[in-house]
Design a protein around this motif. Sequence first.
Motif, PDB file in Angstrom:
ATOM      1  N   UNK A 172      42.850  25.149  38.530  1.00  9.98           N
ATOM      2  CA  UNK A 172      44.151  24.489  38.564  1.00  9.98           C
ATOM      3  C   UNK A 172      45.276  25.504  38.727  1.00  9.98           C
ATOM      4  N   UNK A 173      44.936  26.786  38.712  1.00 11.17           N
ATOM      5  CA  UNK A 173      45.878  27.867  38.983  1.00 11.17           C
ATOM      6  C   UNK A 173      45.461  28.608  40.236  1.00 11.17           C
ATOM      7  N   UNK A 174      45.425  29.949  40.197  1.00 11.67           N
ATOM      8  CA  UNK A 174      45.149  30.734  41.403  1.00 11.67           C
ATOM      9  C   UNK A 174      43.680  31.008  41.681  1.00 11.67           C
ATOM     10  N   UNK A 175      42.754  30.321  41.010  1.00 10.71           N
ATOM     11  CA  UNK A 175      41.335  30.647  41.161  1.00 10.71           C
ATOM     12  C   UNK A 175      40.818  30.524  42.581  1.00 10.71           C
ATOM     13  N   UNK A 176      41.004  29.349  43.204  1.00  7.78           N
ATOM     14  CA  UNK A 176      40.535  29.160  44.582  1.00  7.78           C
ATOM     15  C   UNK A 176      41.241  30.115  45.536  1.00  7.78           C
ATOM     16  N   UNK A 177      42.540  30.261  45.346  1.00  2.43           N
ATOM     17  CA  UNK A 177      43.315  31.131  46.231  1.00  2.43           C
ATOM     18  C   UNK A 177      42.873  32.580  46.077  1.00  2.43           C
ATOM     19  N   UNK A 178      42.559  32.990  44.846  1.00  2.00           N
ATOM     20  CA  UNK A 178      42.097  34.353  44.628  1.00  2.00           C
ATOM     21  C   UNK A 178      40.804  34.651  45.363  1.00  2.00           C
ATOM     22  N   UNK A 179      39.850  33.720  45.335  1.00  3.82           N
ATOM     23  CA  UNK A 179      38.611  33.903  46.099  1.00  3.82           C
ATOM     24  C   UNK A 179      38.900  33.998  47.590  1.00  3.82           C
ATOM     25  N   UNK A 180      39.828  33.178  48.068  1.00  5.90           N
ATOM     26  CA  UNK A 180      40.172  33.193  49.493  1.00  5.90           C
ATOM     27  C   UNK A 180      40.832  34.509  49.886  1.00  5.90           C
ATOM     28  N   UNK A 181      41.694  35.034  49.023  1.00  4.81           N
ATOM     29  CA  UNK A 181      42.359  36.311  49.307  1.00  4.81           C
ATOM     30  C   UNK A 181      41.331  37.420  49.494  1.00  4.81           C
ATOM     31  N   UNK A 210      42.563  17.508  42.234  1.00  6.38           N
ATOM     32  CA  UNK A 210      41.945  17.617  40.908  1.00  6.38           C
ATOM     33  C   UNK A 210      42.871  18.269  39.893  1.00  6.38           C
ATOM     34  N   UNK A 211      44.132  18.513  40.267  1.00  5.76           N
ATOM     35  CA  UNK A 211      45.073  19.099  39.327  1.00  5.76           C
ATOM     36  C   UNK A 211      45.608  20.448  39.744  1.00  5.76           C
ATOM     37  N   UNK A 212      45.194  20.956  40.923  1.00  5.11           N
ATOM     38  CA  UNK A 212      45.729  22.228  41.405  1.00  5.11           C
ATOM     39  C   UNK A 212      47.231  22.100  41.610  1.00  5.11           C
ATOM     40  N   UNK A 213      47.953  23.127  41.158  1.00  9.30           N
ATOM     41  CA  UNK A 213      49.408  23.105  41.298  1.00  9.30           C
ATOM     42  C   UNK A 213      49.892  24.500  41.642  1.00  9.30           C
ATOM     43  N   UNK A 214      50.684  24.607  42.711  1.00  9.72           N
ATOM     44  CA  UNK A 214      51.304  25.875  43.083  1.00  9.72           C
ATOM     45  C   UNK A 214      52.787  25.811  42.760  1.00  9.72           C
ATOM     46  N   UNK A 235      42.721  26.326  50.440  1.00 10.24           N
ATOM     47  CA  UNK A 235      42.342  27.732  50.603  1.00 10.24           C
ATOM     48  C   UNK A 235      43.177  28.496  51.635  1.00 10.24           C
ATOM     49  N   UNK A 236      43.845  27.858  52.625  1.00  9.27           N
ATOM     50  CA  UNK A 236      44.692  28.665  53.512  1.00  9.27           C
ATOM     51  C   UNK A 236      45.818  29.396  52.799  1.00  9.27           C
ATOM     52  N   UNK A 237      46.157  28.986  51.562  1.00  7.65           N
ATOM     53  CA  UNK A 237      47.125  29.758  50.795  1.00  7.65           C
ATOM     54  C   UNK A 237      46.640  31.189  50.582  1.00  7.65           C
ATOM     55  N   UNK A 238      45.326  31.392  50.659  1.00 13.53           N
ATOM     56  CA  UNK A 238      44.762  32.722  50.469  1.00 13.53           C
ATOM     57  C   UNK A 238      44.761  33.577  51.715  1.00 13.53           C
TER      58      UNK A 238
END
Length: 455
Positions: free
Chosen positions: A88-97, A208-212, A279-282
């Motif tokens: 719900x934080x930067x987890x998905x984006x961190x993997x993408x980065x 699912x609750x992800x928020x940027x 994931x494109x945020x990453x």
Amino acid sequence: PGQRSLYAAVNPIAEECFRDCKFEISEALLDEVVIDAEPWIDFWRDNYAFVASRVATGLRMVLEKVGKTALPLPAFLRACETAKLPLTGPGLVGLAVMAFQEVKVAFRERLKPHAHLNEYELTAADCHVVRDNFTYQKFDEFTFPSGDLQLAAKSHDAILRGEYRWIVSELHPAAATLHHCMYWSCPNHDALSRALQLSTCDKPFFHFGFFAADFTAHTTVRIFDALPQQAVFASPQRGNPRWRSVPPARAEVFIDDEGDVALRANGEYLGSFARNWIIPLGFHPFQFGLTPHTPRLRCGRVIVQRRAWTVSIEEMGAGNFSGLSRDLILGVERLRAAKDLPRFVYIRPTEKALRRTGAEGRDKDTIRRVGNHRNATRARRSLVARSRRPSHLRVTHIDRPAMKLMKSVAIGNSDERTRPRGTGILPVGDADSRKSAGETPTGPTNKLSVPRFPK
């Protein structure tokens, strides 16, 4: 501290931005971007699929660590939190980065032999660097981009003569066309929804609750309004009664036959964590820089990345750079002469500076942490004061350890506010002519959905 804040809407700004300019552009002209820039678009899509595969691998490891192949959604989110991967934080984006860094390394190696050039025309082989060097699960859904486009020319008549070039300022996921400001102004919501359905291959997706931090009024994505049959609300927050909703406790995270980590409820597939528009945020911005110089990159007559230089503060020399000082003026002029820099440039922080801001760090968030805000403002005033038309200079951010100077293409015209309304096609800015830069207004930036559908 440590949180992104530029788009947090803590400083409301009111400005009239609605103008009936009656701007029109032909489909044939827009199609030139899709045709000429096809290799670059394929590169973006290949990168999307590769990054998604790495994100799925990271999520599978969470399930493997708890010894499960399926978990209720709340339990899975808690397991990710325990694994220091807050979804719900930067987890998905961190993997993408992290996955995108691998692509950057590979593409930079291909660019190095051409680093001395002012401009380099990319080949299909250059843009196939992901598919030729990495193994990953390929798919089409959600990988079709929308583009921020600019048209560079000296005048409207020059466009009619064919004397112009397109610039792809940025590529975004197709969902960027659903930002509130654009969805609100879209004249045909049904047509937009049909196009987006094609770009997703009719696959469902879920919230699912992800928020940027930058999900505020103008960037809120209207997915539930545009795609009500595909969008599923599976978050503990209260959803709109009109939305298709599934209580999180009734949703189950599982690994599908392709190894992707997805969500289902009562046996119905609800979408993927990795194959979605988050994931494109990453890998935004989709840019690749070399030090100390990167040539302008183009595909046909479409510029896909501006020419860039990386400059350290030491190269400015010693002196007093406070305010509009003599030392600052002379330092900038010496730097321009030494590196043959154009007069009008974008300034943005280097990737090294961005990495210090965390997984979601992007250039617009960096100035308050990396740069000295007061000195950055002074430098901006000093540089702007030297321009005959100040708005031709767009200083995005200044990073004290290093500044990245982006070649100016189609920069704004200070006379735009005084232009009469309803005057037909807007004139556009000149890409490279320093002499005429003071006389060339900019064309508007348009979102262009670029689908290339599977047969």
